[in-house]
Design an enzyme around this catalytic site. Structure first.
Site, PDB file in Angstrom:
ATOM      1  N   LYS A   1      59.470  93.112  42.073  1.00 44.93           N
ATOM      2  CA  LYS A   1      59.432  93.371  43.525  1.00 44.93           C
ATOM      3  C   LYS A   1      59.825  92.120  44.317  1.00 44.93           C
ATOM      4  O   LYS A   1      60.653  92.189  45.218  1.00 44.93           O
ATOM      5  CB  LYS A   1      58.029  93.829  43.959  1.00 44.93           C
ATOM      6  CG  LYS A   1      57.552  95.098  43.281  1.00 44.93           C
ATOM      7  CD  LYS A   1      56.177  95.525  43.790  1.00 44.93           C
ATOM      8  CE  LYS A   1      55.046  94.561  43.510  1.00 44.93           C
ATOM      9  NZ  LYS A   1      54.758  94.343  42.079  1.00 44.93           N
TER      10      LYS A   1
ATOM     11  N   ARG B   1      49.098  99.548  48.573  1.00 46.14           N
ATOM     12  CA  ARG B   1      48.699  99.677  47.179  1.00 46.14           C
ATOM     13  C   ARG B   1      47.607 100.717  46.991  1.00 46.14           C
ATOM     14  O   ARG B   1      47.178 100.956  45.860  1.00 46.14           O
ATOM     15  CB  ARG B   1      48.132  98.341  46.729  1.00 46.14           C
ATOM     16  CG  ARG B   1      49.022  97.554  45.812  1.00 46.14           C
ATOM     17  CD  ARG B   1      48.248  96.282  45.549  1.00 46.14           C
ATOM     18  NE  ARG B   1      48.692  95.535  44.436  1.00 46.14           N
ATOM     19  CZ  ARG B   1      49.611  94.576  44.500  1.00 46.14           C
ATOM     20  NH1 ARG B   1      50.274  94.348  45.588  1.00 46.14           N
ATOM     21  NH2 ARG B   1      49.876  93.867  43.432  1.00 46.14           N
TER      22      ARG B   1
ATOM     23  N   ARG C   1      56.764  83.943  33.699  1.00 42.51           N
ATOM     24  CA  ARG C   1      57.086  83.703  35.114  1.00 42.51           C
ATOM     25  C   ARG C   1      56.619  82.321  35.587  1.00 42.51           C
ATOM     26  O   ARG C   1      55.502  81.892  35.313  1.00 42.51           O
ATOM     27  CB  ARG C   1      56.421  84.759  35.986  1.00 42.51           C
ATOM     28  CG  ARG C   1      56.556  84.415  37.463  1.00 42.51           C
ATOM     29  CD  ARG C   1      56.237  85.542  38.368  1.00 42.51           C
ATOM     30  NE  ARG C   1      54.932  86.130  38.106  1.00 42.51           N
ATOM     31  CZ  ARG C   1      54.502  87.211  38.719  1.00 42.51           C
ATOM     32  NH1 ARG C   1      55.280  87.828  39.569  1.00 42.51           N
ATOM     33  NH2 ARG C   1      53.314  87.681  38.452  1.00 42.51           N
TER      34      ARG C   1
ATOM     35  N   ARG D   1      51.003  81.406  37.627  1.00 40.86           N
ATOM     36  CA  ARG D   1      49.903  82.004  38.372  1.00 40.86           C
ATOM     37  C   ARG D   1      48.701  82.263  37.466  1.00 40.86           C
ATOM     38  O   ARG D   1      48.852  82.720  36.337  1.00 40.86           O
ATOM     39  CB  ARG D   1      50.366  83.335  39.016  1.00 40.86           C
ATOM     40  CG  ARG D   1      50.969  83.128  40.378  1.00 40.86           C
ATOM     41  CD  ARG D   1      51.667  84.353  40.918  1.00 40.86           C
ATOM     42  NE  ARG D   1      50.942  85.615  40.797  1.00 40.86           N
ATOM     43  CZ  ARG D   1      51.420  86.776  41.229  1.00 40.86           C
ATOM     44  NH1 ARG D   1      52.604  86.818  41.835  1.00 40.86           N
ATOM     45  NH2 ARG D   1      50.735  87.882  41.091  1.00 40.86           N
TER      46      ARG D   1
ATOM     47  N   ARG E   1      45.458  94.266  35.977  1.00 44.37           N
ATOM     48  CA  ARG E   1      46.278  94.614  37.149  1.00 44.37           C
ATOM     49  C   ARG E   1      47.018  95.925  36.894  1.00 44.37           C
ATOM     50  O   ARG E   1      47.202  96.734  37.809  1.00 44.37           O
ATOM     51  CB  ARG E   1      47.256  93.478  37.460  1.00 44.37           C
ATOM     52  CG  ARG E   1      46.560  92.298  38.125  1.00 44.37           C
ATOM     53  CD  ARG E   1      47.319  90.991  37.979  1.00 44.37           C
ATOM     54  NE  ARG E   1      48.589  90.976  38.646  1.00 44.37           N
ATOM     55  CZ  ARG E   1      49.561  90.108  38.376  1.00 44.37           C
ATOM     56  NH1 ARG E   1      49.398  89.205  37.424  1.00 44.37           N
ATOM     57  NH2 ARG E   1      50.692  90.155  39.037  1.00 44.37           N
TER      58      ARG E   1
HETATM   59  P1  AP5 Z   1      58.589  89.285  40.146  1.00 44.82           P
HETATM   60  O1  AP5 Z   1      59.768  89.561  40.999  1.00 44.82           O
HETATM   61  O2  AP5 Z   1      57.759  88.079  40.437  1.00 44.82           O
HETATM   62  O3  AP5 Z   1      57.663  90.590  40.022  1.00 44.82           O
HETATM   63  P2  AP5 Z   1      56.669  91.270  41.054  1.00 44.82           P
HETATM   64  O4  AP5 Z   1      56.883  92.737  40.969  1.00 44.82           O
HETATM   65  O5  AP5 Z   1      56.790  90.615  42.389  1.00 44.82           O
HETATM   66  O6  AP5 Z   1      55.309  90.929  40.351  1.00 44.82           O
HETATM   67  P3  AP5 Z   1      53.920  90.454  40.941  1.00 44.82           P
HETATM   68  O7  AP5 Z   1      53.100  89.940  39.791  1.00 44.82           O
HETATM   69  O8  AP5 Z   1      54.122  89.534  42.102  1.00 44.82           O
HETATM   70  O9  AP5 Z   1      53.319  91.794  41.397  1.00 44.82           O
HETATM   71  P4  AP5 Z   1      51.902  92.095  41.779  1.00 44.82           P
HETATM   72  O10 AP5 Z   1      52.156  93.289  42.592  1.00 44.82           O
HETATM   73  O11 AP5 Z   1      50.934  92.284  40.696  1.00 44.82           O
HETATM   74  O12 AP5 Z   1      51.384  90.753  42.482  1.00 44.82           O
HETATM   75  P5  AP5 Z   1      51.049  90.431  43.983  1.00 44.82           P
HETATM   76  O13 AP5 Z   1      51.372  89.030  44.218  1.00 44.82           O
HETATM   77  O14 AP5 Z   1      51.611  91.464  44.870  1.00 44.82           O
HETATM   78  O15 AP5 Z   1      59.132  89.217  38.643  1.00 44.82           O
HETATM   79  C1  AP5 Z   1      58.239  88.927  37.567  1.00 44.82           C
HETATM   80  C2  AP5 Z   1      58.976  88.061  36.518  1.00 44.82           C
HETATM   81  O16 AP5 Z   1      60.009  88.845  35.918  1.00 44.82           O
HETATM   82  C3  AP5 Z   1      59.688  86.822  37.102  1.00 44.82           C
HETATM   83  O17 AP5 Z   1      59.573  85.760  36.197  1.00 44.82           O
HETATM   84  C4  AP5 Z   1      61.127  87.270  37.282  1.00 44.82           C
HETATM   85  O18 AP5 Z   1      62.001  86.183  37.168  1.00 44.82           O
HETATM   86  C5  AP5 Z   1      61.303  88.253  36.122  1.00 44.82           C
HETATM   87  N1  AP5 Z   1      62.198  89.350  36.435  1.00 44.82           N
HETATM   88  C6  AP5 Z   1      62.323  90.012  37.632  1.00 44.82           C
HETATM   89  N2  AP5 Z   1      63.242  90.994  37.535  1.00 44.82           N
HETATM   90  C7  AP5 Z   1      63.685  90.977  36.243  1.00 44.82           C
HETATM   91  C8  AP5 Z   1      64.647  91.749  35.508  1.00 44.82           C
HETATM   92  N3  AP5 Z   1      65.332  92.756  36.094  1.00 44.82           N
HETATM   93  N4  AP5 Z   1      64.837  91.462  34.202  1.00 44.82           N
HETATM   94  C9  AP5 Z   1      64.158  90.443  33.611  1.00 44.82           C
HETATM   95  N5  AP5 Z   1      63.256  89.654  34.247  1.00 44.82           N
HETATM   96  C10 AP5 Z   1      63.015  89.933  35.550  1.00 44.82           C
HETATM   97  O19 AP5 Z   1      49.458  90.640  44.010  1.00 44.82           O
HETATM   98  C11 AP5 Z   1      48.595  89.727  43.383  1.00 44.82           C
HETATM   99  C12 AP5 Z   1      47.149  90.111  43.703  1.00 44.82           C
HETATM  100  O20 AP5 Z   1      46.935  90.051  45.118  1.00 44.82           O
HETATM  101  C13 AP5 Z   1      46.732  91.534  43.327  1.00 44.82           C
HETATM  102  O21 AP5 Z   1      46.333  91.612  41.973  1.00 44.82           O
HETATM  103  C14 AP5 Z   1      45.572  91.772  44.297  1.00 44.82           C
HETATM  104  O22 AP5 Z   1      44.412  91.110  43.883  1.00 44.82           O
HETATM  105  C15 AP5 Z   1      46.061  91.097  45.556  1.00 44.82           C
HETATM  106  N6  AP5 Z   1      46.820  92.010  46.437  1.00 44.82           N
HETATM  107  C16 AP5 Z   1      48.131  91.899  46.773  1.00 44.82           C
HETATM  108  N7  AP5 Z   1      48.495  92.911  47.579  1.00 44.82           N
HETATM  109  C17 AP5 Z   1      47.402  93.687  47.755  1.00 44.82           C
HETATM  110  C18 AP5 Z   1      47.178  94.884  48.459  1.00 44.82           C
HETATM  111  N8  AP5 Z   1      48.127  95.490  49.152  1.00 44.82           N
HETATM  112  N9  AP5 Z   1      45.908  95.406  48.420  1.00 44.82           N
HETATM  113  C19 AP5 Z   1      44.930  94.811  47.745  1.00 44.82           C
HETATM  114  N10 AP5 Z   1      45.086  93.662  47.031  1.00 44.82           N
HETATM  115  C20 AP5 Z   1      46.317  93.100  47.039  1.00 44.82           C
HETATM  116 MG    MG Z   2      55.496  89.490  43.618  1.00 45.26          MG
END
Ligand code: AP5
Ligand code: MG
Length: 237
Positions: free
Chosen positions: A33, A108, A147, A180, A191
């Site tokens: 994402k 979410r 990552r 992270r 997660r």
């Molecule tokens: P990346 O692009 O970083 O993936 P992502 O989908 O952004 O993954 P996240 O871990 O950030 O998602 P998340 O939703 O769990 O975390 P968030 O920060 O939102 O890519 C991942 C890796 O893969 C990278 O190394 C990249 O280079 C590689 N990659 C990408 N595309 C690729 C491809 N096509 N092929 C190969 N490799 C690839 O949330 C974290 C925490 O915050 C949650 O657990 C929760 O506690 C809290 N939180 C956040 N939002 C909310 C909400 N709305 N409500 C409640 N709690 C929330």
């Molecule tokens: Mg992200």
């Protein structure tokens, strides 16, 4: 606001004002994402708002919200809806979001999705598209383990598929790259479990509304970006 909307290619060229482009990017942890959102935001000139990035910023600044959120984030649980909704609504009301917003990681839960609808409706706006990046769970755990994230601008890298030009240093702002805390395999598994329980119903919510578009997120980064662009051009105007 202009009556006739800009085409996406005009928007990509940065011309004038158009109808707001409001988008949501859904997908489990590590689906890509953040990687794709940065490209879409640059290309279509909409602010990229990632709830996880905002929460990490609050955590680093040790705000009250950040300190409460950290307790949930470090174990892979969702931060309570009321905290996240008010944080995102505040961000949506900033002037740079007047012409659209790209939300990454929000909504979410179904409660967050209905709060988003209410906020957009109050502005006479409507969500155009929910893009859903599909990636199998075993691939997600591998991606999280590989990552590296910029401490300041949150850009993500992977040393195999999109390495930084200089090891340990962000290409964008020369920030330090770190791993992270919630990318440990046991936290990633939690997660994913939370995603299945709370966020899959959001995918269904948008599917029933007819605005969900699914993209195969296992393809390489450029191919996923091209597929997203194709879906956007086909669906939005
Ligand atoms: P990346 O692009 O970083 O993936 P992502 O989908 O952004 O993954 P996240 O871990 O950030 O998602 P998340 O939703 O769990 O975390 P968030 O920060 O939102 O890519 C991942 C890796 O893969 C990278 O190394 C990249 O280079 C590689 N990659 C990408 N595309 C690729 C491809 N096509 N092929 C190969 N490799 C690839 O949330 C974290 C925490 O915050 C949650 O657990 C929760 O506690 C809290 N939180 C956040 N939002 C909310 C909400 N709305 N409500 C409640 N709690 C929330
Ligand atoms: Mg992200």
């Amino acid at each position: 606001m202009a009556d006739s909307p800009l085409s996406l290619s005009e928007r990509a060229g940065g011309e004038g004002d158009g109808k707001p482009l409001d988008l949501v990017l859904l997908g489990p942890a590590g689906a890509g994402k953040g990687t794709q959102s940065r490209r879409i935001a640059d290309k279509y000139h909409v602010p990229h708002v990632a709830s996880g990035d905002l929460l990490r910023m609050h955590r680093d600044r040790k705000t009250e919200l950040g300190l409460s959120a950290m307790r949930y984030m470090d174990r892979g649980a969702l931060v309570p809806d009321d905290l996240v909704i008010s944080m995102i609504v505040d961000r949506m009301r900033q002037p740079d979001a007047n012409h659209g917003i790209l939300l990454d990681g929000f909504p979410r839960t179904v409660a967050q999705a209905t709060a988003l609808d209410g906020e957009l409706e109050a502005e006479g706006r409507e969500l155009k598209l929910a893009l859903y990046l599909e990636v199998p769970f075993d691939v997600l755990v591998q991606r999280a383990a590989g990552r590296w994230t910029c401490r300041t601008c949150q850009t993500t890298y992977n040393y195999d598929v999109n390495p930084p030009r200089r090891p340990g240093i962000c290409d964008v702002d020369a920030g330090e790259l770190y791993q992270r805390e919630d990318d440990r395999p046991e936290v990633v598994s939690e997660r994913i479990r939370v995603y299945l329980e709370d966020t899959v119903p959001v995918v269904d919510y948008y599917r029933e509304r007819g605005i969900l578009r699914e993209v195969d997120g296992t393809q390489d980064i450029e191919t996923v970006a091209a597929e997203i662009e194709r879906q956007l051009e086909a669906a939005v105007w």
